[in-house]
Design a protein around this motif. Structure first.
Motif, mmCIF file in Angstrom:
data_model
loop_
_atom_site.group_PDB
_atom_site.id
_atom_site.type_symbol
_atom_site.label_atom_id
_atom_site.label_comp_id
_atom_site.label_asym_id
_atom_site.label_seq_id
_atom_site.Cartn_x
_atom_site.Cartn_y
_atom_site.Cartn_z
ATOM 1 N N HIS A 42 0.794 -1.108 -0.200
ATOM 2 C CA HIS A 42 0.066 -0.029 0.067
ATOM 3 C C HIS A 42 0.902 1.335 -0.091
ATOM 4 O O HIS A 42 0.412 2.359 -0.147
ATOM 5 C CB HIS A 42 -0.924 -0.011 1.362
ATOM 6 N N LYS A 101 1.228 1.285 -6.159
ATOM 7 C CA LYS A 101 0.703 1.861 -7.134
ATOM 8 C C LYS A 101 1.355 3.325 -7.325
ATOM 9 O O LYS A 101 0.722 4.208 -7.905
ATOM 10 C CB LYS A 101 -1.274 2.044 -6.906
ATOM 11 N N PRO A 112 -0.821 -7.743 -2.926
ATOM 12 C CA PRO A 112 -1.681 -6.910 -2.021
ATOM 13 C C PRO A 112 -2.092 -7.848 -0.925
ATOM 14 O O PRO A 112 -2.332 -7.317 0.406
ATOM 15 C CB PRO A 112 -2.918 -6.501 -2.870
ATOM 16 N N ASP A 140 0.136 -7.574 1.522
ATOM 17 C CA ASP A 140 0.844 -6.090 1.898
ATOM 18 C C ASP A 140 2.314 -6.084 1.640
ATOM 19 O O ASP A 140 2.814 -5.471 2.409
ATOM 20 C CB ASP A 140 0.101 -5.486 2.970
ATOM 21 N N ARG A 188 -9.133 -3.979 4.395
ATOM 22 C CA ARG A 188 -8.750 -3.513 2.844
ATOM 23 C C ARG A 188 -7.708 -2.583 3.050
ATOM 24 O O ARG A 188 -7.554 -2.139 4.213
ATOM 25 C CB ARG A 188 -9.859 -2.809 2.246
ATOM 26 N N THR A 241 -5.326 1.042 -0.678
ATOM 27 C CA THR A 241 -5.354 1.084 -2.074
ATOM 28 C C THR A 241 -6.487 0.574 -2.528
ATOM 29 O O THR A 241 -6.814 0.239 -3.846
ATOM 30 C CB THR A 241 -4.029 0.611 -2.783
ATOM 31 N N GLU A 298 -7.405 -3.016 -2.056
ATOM 32 C CA GLU A 298 -7.466 -4.449 -2.067
ATOM 33 C C GLU A 298 -7.666 -5.090 -0.735
ATOM 34 O O GLU A 298 -7.122 -4.593 0.283
ATOM 35 C CB GLU A 298 -6.156 -4.865 -2.688
ATOM 36 N N THR A 357 -6.663 -7.659 2.083
ATOM 37 C CA THR A 357 -5.447 -8.285 2.855
ATOM 38 C C THR A 357 -5.898 -8.795 4.233
ATOM 39 O O THR A 357 -6.852 -8.552 4.769
ATOM 40 C CB THR A 357 -4.598 -6.933 2.822
#
Length: 220
Positions: free
Chosen positions: A71, A75, A98, A101, A163, A166, A168, A170
């Motif tokens: 995270h 990205k 993800p 993480d 989550r 970002t 996703e 986790t």
């Protein structure tokens, strides 16, 4: 009086020994700590904006490979890293996962003349509840910060409802290390270190609205 003096001297000796353990652990890992400044795309307002965030990482290979959180770097359009000598170098995203993480970035050392320090990883399976640890990173952008605490529990599980920032999910594949060492925004991706100076976890999250509830991904 002799007994009291003996006990006082013993306590002082133990305190001095513990303080030296902290210094040794600090000196083994702090030079490998990285302050990470990724630039990410932000669509939260409905418009495309580029936003600079702050994270942490730790160098684990002399070629400049750094482990951090997905995270933090997963990205990023651009990544700038500040090393222990306060030199800034660019980095590129190598890969990440993800659900756990975890991400790896690589420092561009083509124009860097300094020395790369590498942290040693320990065995997170041998971590004990109550064990003293150090959390290192850049909380609220305050680089090279150290906090101290203990392992509050091992094998903390989070469901798929958790989550990343970002987006996703986790946690499903992680059994987290819980610690009361201070972990704040900016600590993400930094190392959780035992008193032998070995990285046993990667700091990942804290619980807002609560005190002393931080979580790290076990290195194993």
């Amino acid at each position: 009086m002799l007994l009291a003096a003996f006990m006082c001297g013993t306590a002082l000796g133990q305190n001095n020994s513990f303080q030296k353990d902290i210094y040794r652990a600090r000196d083994k890992v702090l030079p490998a700590l990285v302050h990470i400044q990724p630039v990410i795309k932000d669509f939260n307002t409905g418009e495309l904006k580029k936003q600079a965030i702050i994270g942490s990482g730790v160098i684990f290979h002399p070629d400049g490979y750094v482990v951090t959180n997905y995270h933090v770097a997963g990205k990023a359009e651009r990544i700038i890293c500040t090393l222990s000598d306060r030199e800034e170098v660019p980095a590129t995203f190598v890969g990440g996962d993800p659900p756990t993480d975890i991400a790896v970035i690589k420092l561009d050392l083509s124009e860097y003349d300094g020395q790369i320090h590498v942290a040693q990883f320990g065995n997170s399976d041998s971590v004990q509840v109550g064990q003293q640890v150090l959390a290192m990173g850049s909380p609220l952008s305050l680089s090279r910060t150290i906090s101290m605490g203990v392992i509050s529990t091992r094998d903390r599980y989070f469901s798929d409802e958790i989550r990343l920032p970002t987006g996703e999910p986790t946690g499903r594949y992680n059994l987290w290390l819980q610690t009361d060492a201070a972990i704040n925004p900016g600590n993400s991706g930094g190392p959780l270190v035992d008193m032998s100076g070995r990285v046993i976890g990667i700091n990942s999250r804290a619980t807002f609205g609560a005190n002393n509830l931080g979580f790290a991904i076990p290195v194993n």
